[in-house]
Write an enzyme that holds these catalytic residues in place. Structure first.
Site, PDB file in Angstrom:
ATOM      1  CG  ASP A 159      -1.650  -1.334   1.342  1.00 58.16           C
ATOM      2  OD1 ASP A 159      -2.407  -1.664   0.420  1.00 58.16           O
ATOM      3  OD2 ASP A 159      -1.456  -2.058   2.347  1.00 58.16           O
ATOM      4  CG  HIS A 187      -3.344  -5.127   3.469  1.00 64.19           C
ATOM      5  ND1 HIS A 187      -2.930  -4.368   2.399  1.00 64.19           N
ATOM      6  CD2 HIS A 187      -3.746  -6.304   2.944  1.00 64.19           C
ATOM      7  CE1 HIS A 187      -3.073  -5.066   1.289  1.00 64.19           C
ATOM      8  NE2 HIS A 187      -3.572  -6.241   1.580  1.00 64.19           N
TER       9      HIS A 187
HETATM   10  P1  NAX Z   1      -2.229 -18.271  -3.888  1.00 64.80           P
HETATM   11  O1  NAX Z   1      -3.587 -18.825  -3.637  1.00 64.80           O
HETATM   12  O2  NAX Z   1      -1.668 -18.294  -5.269  1.00 64.80           O
HETATM   13  O3  NAX Z   1      -1.180 -19.026  -2.956  1.00 64.80           O
HETATM   14  C1  NAX Z   1      -1.409 -19.274  -1.622  1.00 64.80           C
HETATM   15  C2  NAX Z   1      -0.682 -20.548  -1.273  1.00 64.80           C
HETATM   16  O4  NAX Z   1      -0.796 -20.756   0.134  1.00 64.80           O
HETATM   17  C3  NAX Z   1      -1.250 -21.790  -1.952  1.00 64.80           C
HETATM   18  O5  NAX Z   1      -0.212 -22.448  -2.667  1.00 64.80           O
HETATM   19  C4  NAX Z   1      -1.757 -22.627  -0.776  1.00 64.80           C
HETATM   20  O6  NAX Z   1      -1.602 -24.021  -0.998  1.00 64.80           O
HETATM   21  C5  NAX Z   1      -0.879 -22.141   0.345  1.00 64.80           C
HETATM   22  N1  NAX Z   1      -1.405 -22.404   1.698  1.00 64.80           N
HETATM   23  C6  NAX Z   1      -2.690 -22.416   2.113  1.00 64.80           C
HETATM   24  N2  NAX Z   1      -2.766 -22.768   3.397  1.00 64.80           N
HETATM   25  C7  NAX Z   1      -1.507 -22.982   3.820  1.00 64.80           C
HETATM   26  C8  NAX Z   1      -0.937 -23.399   5.047  1.00 64.80           C
HETATM   27  N3  NAX Z   1      -1.698 -23.672   6.103  1.00 64.80           N
HETATM   28  N4  NAX Z   1       0.406 -23.514   5.131  1.00 64.80           N
HETATM   29  C9  NAX Z   1       1.175 -23.276   4.062  1.00 64.80           C
HETATM   30  N5  NAX Z   1       0.697 -22.892   2.858  1.00 64.80           N
HETATM   31  C10 NAX Z   1      -0.625 -22.746   2.745  1.00 64.80           C
HETATM   32  O7  NAX Z   1      -2.250 -16.792  -3.305  1.00 64.80           O
HETATM   33  P2  NAX Z   1      -1.225 -15.598  -3.543  1.00 64.80           P
HETATM   34  O8  NAX Z   1      -1.655 -14.802  -4.722  1.00 64.80           O
HETATM   35  O9  NAX Z   1       0.162 -16.105  -3.506  1.00 64.80           O
HETATM   36  O10 NAX Z   1      -1.541 -14.691  -2.260  1.00 64.80           O
HETATM   37  C11 NAX Z   1      -1.219 -15.135  -0.961  1.00 64.80           C
HETATM   38  C12 NAX Z   1      -1.861 -14.254   0.091  1.00 64.80           C
HETATM   39  O11 NAX Z   1      -1.384 -12.919   0.001  1.00 64.80           O
HETATM   40  C13 NAX Z   1      -3.376 -14.144  -0.021  1.00 64.80           C
HETATM   41  O12 NAX Z   1      -3.935 -14.247   1.280  1.00 64.80           O
HETATM   42  C14 NAX Z   1      -3.587 -12.742  -0.547  1.00 64.80           C
HETATM   43  O13 NAX Z   1      -4.849 -12.228  -0.196  1.00 64.80           O
HETATM   44  C15 NAX Z   1      -2.467 -12.024   0.129  1.00 64.80           C
HETATM   45  N6  NAX Z   1      -2.082 -10.713  -0.421  1.00 64.80           N
HETATM   46  C16 NAX Z   1      -1.656  -9.771   0.461  1.00 64.80           C
HETATM   47  C17 NAX Z   1      -1.206  -8.544   0.059  1.00 64.80           C
HETATM   48  C18 NAX Z   1      -0.719  -7.543   1.054  1.00 64.80           C
HETATM   49  O14 NAX Z   1      -0.363  -6.449   0.638  1.00 64.80           O
HETATM   50  N7  NAX Z   1      -0.683  -7.791   2.361  1.00 64.80           N
HETATM   51  C19 NAX Z   1      -1.229  -8.167  -1.371  1.00 64.80           C
HETATM   52  C20 NAX Z   1      -1.267  -9.332  -2.303  1.00 64.80           C
HETATM   53  C21 NAX Z   1      -2.135 -10.466  -1.855  1.00 64.80           C
HETATM   54  O15 NAX Z   1      -3.473 -10.154  -2.161  1.00 64.80           O
END
Ligand code: NAX
Length: 328
Positions: A159, A187
């Site tokens: 952000d 956020h």
């Molecule tokens: P993806 O869905 O591509 O990847 C997430 C991964 O986490 C998957 O491979 C899944 O298998 C794994 N996972 C789920 N549960 C787990 C656990 N208990 N232990 C280990 N791994 C686990 O999502 P992606 O685009 O990589 O985004 C990841 C996260 O970042 C999401 O929650 C998203 O909302 C968040 N974001 C946060 C941002 C921020 O600025 N704070 C911005 C970008 C993003 O939206």
């Protein structure tokens, strides 16, 4: 130092992971002279995909990459780690209420907090990127009673970077000309990017722009809704920029912020700026010797006060929900 820094990444087979791992391995986090060891956590069904990513890391022959371990057990993967980048989270599914989302993520971040408490290195620093990031960080922190609460943070650097980019575009400045940007609060769409303390080439940004209508009607919503705009354009959520911001956050936390500048981090409130103690909320912070400090003494006008209060209220609501669920 030639002793590798151990960096854990969760959700390592996901979209952000696919960008993040290669940046860390190439030395973007701690520099070309600092070896890093990657500890990658995934859920069991994603381990095969993760093995493919590890093959690509091998094939990149990064001189700074000292080793890679993968697994689905946080107490093994987090053993001895110095930095934990908690990216993996449960996304909001169709028909899922906010409470359901918080509960599902509690099932991830409570055990991960406990595992870090048990096995991480003494100097562990935890950064939560997975959403809802601030409250996920609060859950992890509450489940790690032996780790100082100051070692838990949530990512608002994306952000912050978006806020700098939009201000640079408006003023015709370069991003390097912009200092003292602040994101306050959560956020989420309620976050408050603050131009009243930001500077463009040393000049106050709000005075330079001198357009409250643009500030309220264009600037704040553009920054706050940038994630949705990217989904709309790409058909997928921000990944490379989120990885880059995660690197910026962890690097500044380890190596320090620049003299005469600050950054935005979501950290545990000590009551500064009337943000209730214990909430993990975004503040302007400086970092020295691996410790962050909230910038003190900024004057908050009535407009900013209202914006900060609204976002903090949302965080309090999330905290109350996870408290009722017994997650903290
Ligand atoms: P993806 O869905 O591509 O990847 C997430 C991964 O986490 C998957 O491979 C899944 O298998 C794994 N996972 C789920 N549960 C787990 C656990 N208990 N232990 C280990 N791994 C686990 O999502 P992606 O685009 O990589 O985004 C990841 C996260 O970042 C999401 O929650 C998203 O909302 C968040 N974001 C946060 C941002 C921020 O600025 N704070 C911005 C970008 C993003 O939206």
């Amino acid at each position: 130092s030639t002793t590798p820094i151990k960096v854990a990444v969760t959700g390592a087979a996901g979209n952000i992971g696919y960008s993040l791992l290669f940046r860390i391995a190439s030395g973007a986090l701690f520099g070309q002279d600092q070896p890093v060891e990657l500890r990658l956590l995934e859920i069991t069904p994603a381990l095969k995909a993760l093995e493919g990513v590890v093959m690509e890391l091998d094939d990149s022959a990064f001189p700074t990459l000292a080793g890679v371990e993968i697994g689905d057990d946080p107490t093994k993967v987090f053993d001895g780690v110095n930095h934990a980048l908690l990216v993996g989270a449960r996304p909001r599914g169709p028909g899922m209420e906010r409470g359901d989302l918080l509960e599902a993520n509690g099932g991830i971040f409570a055990p991960q907090g406990k595992a870090l408490n048990e096995v991480a290195a003494d100097d562990i620093k935890v950064t939560v990127t997975g959403n809802p990031a601030n409250t996920n960080a609060l859950i992890a922190q509450s489940n790690a009673p032996d780790i100082p609460s100051s070692r838990f943070s949530a990512l608002t650097r994306l952000d912050h970077n978006r806020a700098i980019a939009q201000l640079a575009a408006k003023t015709g400045a370069t991003v390097a000309d912009i200092k003292k940007m602040t994101i306050w609060g959560n956020h989420s769409a309620t976050q408050y990017p603050d131009l009243f303390h930001a500077e463009v080439k040393g000049q106050n940004a709000a005075e330079l722009v001198n357009d409250q209508e643009w500030l309220e009607g264009t600037y704040i919503p553009t920054v706050a809704k940038r994630g949705a705009a990217i989904i709309d354009a790409r058909g997928a959520s921000s990944a490379a920029s989120a990885a880059s911001a995660t690197i910026d956050h962890a690097r500044d936390w380890q190596l320090g912020t620049a003299e005469g500048d600050w950054t935005s981090m979501s950290v545990v409130s000590d009551g500064s700026y009337d943000v209730p103690e214990g909430l993990i909320s975004s503040f302007p912070v400086t970092v020295k010797d691996g410790e962050w400090t909230i910038v003190q003494g900024l004057e908050i006008d009535e407009f900013s006060r209202g914006k900060i209060d609204a976002s903090v209220k949302e965080l309090e609501g999330e905290r109350d929900t996870v408290k009722k669920l017994g997650l903290i």
